[in-house]
Motif scaffolding. Structure first.
Motif, short mmCIF file in Angstrom:
data_model
loop_
_atom_site.label_atom_id
_atom_site.label_comp_id
_atom_site.label_asym_id
_atom_site.label_seq_id
_atom_site.Cartn_x
_atom_site.Cartn_y
_atom_site.Cartn_z
N THR A 190 0.84 -1.21 0.00
CA THR A 190 0.00 0.00 0.00
C THR A 190 0.87 1.25 0.00
OG1 THR A 190 -1.80 -1.13 1.15
CG2 THR A 190 -1.79 1.28 1.24
N LYS A 191 1.92 1.25 0.83
CA LYS A 191 2.82 2.40 0.91
C LYS A 191 3.51 2.66 -0.43
CE LYS A 191 5.23 5.57 3.22
NZ LYS A 191 4.60 6.75 3.87
N LEU A 192 3.83 1.61 -1.14
CA LEU A 192 4.50 1.75 -2.43
C LEU A 192 3.52 2.10 -3.56
CD1 LEU A 192 7.08 -1.20 -2.37
CD2 LEU A 192 7.41 1.18 -1.71
N GLY A 193 2.23 2.13 -3.25
CA GLY A 193 1.25 2.48 -4.27
C GLY A 193 1.11 1.44 -5.35
N VAL A 194 1.26 0.16 -5.00
CA VAL A 194 1.15 -0.93 -5.98
C VAL A 194 -0.28 -1.00 -6.50
CG1 VAL A 194 1.25 -3.44 -6.23
CG2 VAL A 194 3.07 -2.23 -5.01
N PRO A 195 -0.48 -1.05 -7.81
CA PRO A 195 -1.84 -1.10 -8.37
C PRO A 195 -2.64 -2.30 -7.84
CG PRO A 195 -0.23 -0.68 -10.09
CD PRO A 195 0.55 -1.00 -8.86
N GLU A 196 -3.96 -2.13 -7.79
CA GLU A 196 -4.81 -3.14 -7.18
C GLU A 196 -4.68 -4.50 -7.86
OE1 GLU A 196 -9.51 -3.93 -5.95
OE2 GLU A 196 -8.95 -2.13 -7.06
N GLY A 197 -4.57 -4.53 -9.20
CA GLY A 197 -4.47 -5.80 -9.89
C GLY A 197 -3.22 -6.58 -9.49
N TYR A 199 -1.58 -6.07 -6.63
CA TYR A 199 -1.81 -6.39 -5.21
C TYR A 199 -2.59 -7.70 -5.09
CZ TYR A 199 -3.16 -5.23 -0.33
OH TYR A 199 -3.34 -5.23 1.03
N LYS A 200 -3.66 -7.83 -5.87
CA LYS A 200 -4.50 -9.03 -5.81
C LYS A 200 -3.73 -10.27 -6.26
CE LYS A 200 -8.35 -7.12 -4.39
NZ LYS A 200 -8.86 -7.41 -3.01
N SER A 201 -2.86 -10.10 -7.25
CA SER A 201 -2.09 -11.26 -7.74
C SER A 201 -1.10 -11.73 -6.68
CB SER A 201 -1.36 -10.91 -9.04
OG SER A 201 -0.26 -10.03 -8.81
N ILE A 202 -0.53 -10.80 -5.93
CA ILE A 202 0.40 -11.17 -4.86
C ILE A 202 -0.37 -11.83 -3.71
CG2 ILE A 202 2.06 -10.28 -3.16
CD1 ILE A 202 2.81 -8.16 -5.28
N ALA A 211 -3.40 -22.71 -10.67
CA ALA A 211 -4.14 -23.49 -11.65
C ALA A 211 -3.19 -23.96 -12.75
CB ALA A 211 -5.26 -22.66 -12.25
N LEU A 212 -3.44 -25.15 -13.28
CA LEU A 212 -2.70 -25.64 -14.44
C LEU A 212 -3.71 -26.08 -15.50
CD1 LEU A 212 0.26 -27.77 -12.98
CD2 LEU A 212 0.36 -25.54 -14.09
N PRO A 213 -3.64 -25.56 -16.70
CA PRO A 213 -2.68 -24.53 -17.11
C PRO A 213 -2.99 -23.18 -16.46
CG PRO A 213 -4.26 -24.93 -18.87
CD PRO A 213 -4.52 -25.96 -17.82
N PRO A 214 -1.98 -22.35 -16.23
CA PRO A 214 -2.19 -21.07 -15.56
C PRO A 214 -2.90 -20.07 -16.47
CG PRO A 214 0.08 -21.25 -16.31
CD PRO A 214 -0.57 -22.58 -16.60
N GLU A 215 -3.68 -19.19 -15.87
CA GLU A 215 -4.45 -18.24 -16.66
C GLU A 215 -4.28 -16.80 -16.20
OE1 GLU A 215 -8.45 -19.56 -16.31
OE2 GLU A 215 -8.20 -21.30 -17.65
N THR A 216 -4.19 -16.58 -14.89
CA THR A 216 -4.21 -15.24 -14.34
C THR A 216 -2.80 -14.73 -14.03
OG1 THR A 216 -4.33 -16.00 -12.05
CG2 THR A 216 -6.42 -15.79 -13.26
N LEU A 217 -2.72 -13.46 -13.61
CA LEU A 217 -1.44 -12.91 -13.18
C LEU A 217 -0.95 -13.63 -11.93
CD1 LEU A 217 0.82 -10.84 -13.42
CD2 LEU A 217 -0.64 -9.18 -12.22
N GLY A 218 -1.88 -13.96 -11.02
CA GLY A 218 -1.49 -14.71 -9.83
C GLY A 218 -0.93 -16.08 -10.20
N ASP A 219 -1.56 -16.76 -11.16
CA ASP A 219 -1.05 -18.05 -11.63
C ASP A 219 0.34 -17.89 -12.24
OD1 ASP A 219 -3.46 -19.29 -10.95
OD2 ASP A 219 -4.27 -19.14 -12.99
N THR A 220 0.53 -16.79 -12.96
CA THR A 220 1.83 -16.51 -13.60
C THR A 220 2.92 -16.40 -12.55
OG1 THR A 220 0.73 -15.33 -15.41
CG2 THR A 220 3.07 -14.87 -15.07
N LEU A 221 2.64 -15.65 -11.48
CA LEU A 221 3.62 -15.48 -10.41
C LEU A 221 3.91 -16.80 -9.71
CD1 LEU A 221 2.45 -12.15 -8.74
CD2 LEU A 221 4.50 -12.49 -10.10
#
Length: 278
Positions: A190-197, A199-202, A211-221
């Motif tokens: 929050t302090k670093l101003g990380v965008p919400e999308g 933030y949600k992926s982290i 998920a496999l196969p991965p689809e989202t940014l969270g899956d990518t990470l």
């Protein structure tokens, strides 16, 4: 004060926004804010980057990396680098600088080794995330690079607090996952101003369900985290794949497989990793 109390104390400070950063972090945060301005165009961005010699050198280096230099034409000016990379990639470079600055004042050898390993892990995850996003999940590669860079920022901040709260380094690694990472992470992101999308992926990484196969940014990470040849020195997330097990991860992607794609992209990953390690 035991370890859990130390985590709670640092987390309480983070939740109130009472974070203590080195002075150079505050200057980098101002640069990040300036680059985030929608009216910040190429010329303005080039001037901002040129004011920091380290960032200027890294900008040119990453612009000449395999990941961003498809034509093979080398450039040597910051302005040309800004034109090639775009402002969003520059924001990732500044984020990388901020994350490293947070742990820059640590001198105690054991903590310094942990900070160095954590950055190696971070650089691998960021480089892998960019390629996985572009070749596998088809989420935005620039966003994936940025998310990979900041995904362990809570760990860097916690290590920077170890001098004031030495008990954060005692106890079991699971304590960090259960009591430290999420609460401290929310405050620092929050302090670093990380965008919400991002933030949600982290947050998805904190849950640890990929998920496999991965689809989202969270899956990518999560996939990048599992494929990283260097693990975080702080903990292994629940259900994380071992380094040996990571070699067995494979699935069909279009007309190919993950193994084929990662083999084809290995040079890109190494090139991007090398720039982030400068």
């Amino acid at each position: 004060m035991d370890r859990l109390d130390a985590f709670k104390a640092v987390a309480a400070q983070a939740s109130r926004g009472e974070l203590t950063f080195p002075a150079n972090v505050n200057a980098s945060l101002r640069l990040q804010q300036a680059l985030s301005d929608p009216d910040c165009h190429v010329e303005a961005a080039a001037k901002l980057i040129q004011a920091d010699p380290l960032l200027a050198a890294r900008s040119v280096a990453i612009a000449n990396s395999v990941a961003y230099n498809r034509s093979g034409t080398e450039i040597s000016s910051v302005r040309a680098a800004v034109q090639r990379l775009g402002v969003r990639t520059l924001q990732s470079l500044v984020a990388a600088l901020i994350v490293r600055q947070i742990g820059s004042q640590i001198t105690e050898p054991v903590l310094k080794d942990k900070v160095n390993q954590l950055w190696e892990h971070t650089a691998h995850v960021a480089a892998l995330s960019q390629v996985i996003a572009r070749r596998v999940t088809h989420v935005d590669p620039d966003t994936a690079l940025f998310a990979g860079i900041v995904h362990e920022v809570a760990g860097f901040y916690m290590l920077s607090c170890a001098a004031e709260y030495p008990d954060v380094m005692s106890g079991e690694p699971e304590d960090w996952v259960e009591h430290g990472e999420v609460e401290i992470g929310r405050g620092v992101l929050t302090k670093l101003g990380v965008p919400e999308g991002v933030y949600k992926s982290i947050e998805a990484m904190w849950v640890g369900l990929r998920a496999l196969p991965p689809e989202t940014l969270g899956d990518t990470l999560l996939l990048a985290n599992d494929l990283s040849p260097v693990h975080s020195p702080l903990y292994q997330r629940p259900g994380a794949t071992t380094l040996q097990g990571a070699r067995t991860i494979d699935f069909v992607v279009g007309e190919g497989t993950l193994h084929a794609i990662m083999t084809e992209s290995a040079h890109e990953v190494r090139s991007l990793y090398a720039v982030l390690m400068l």
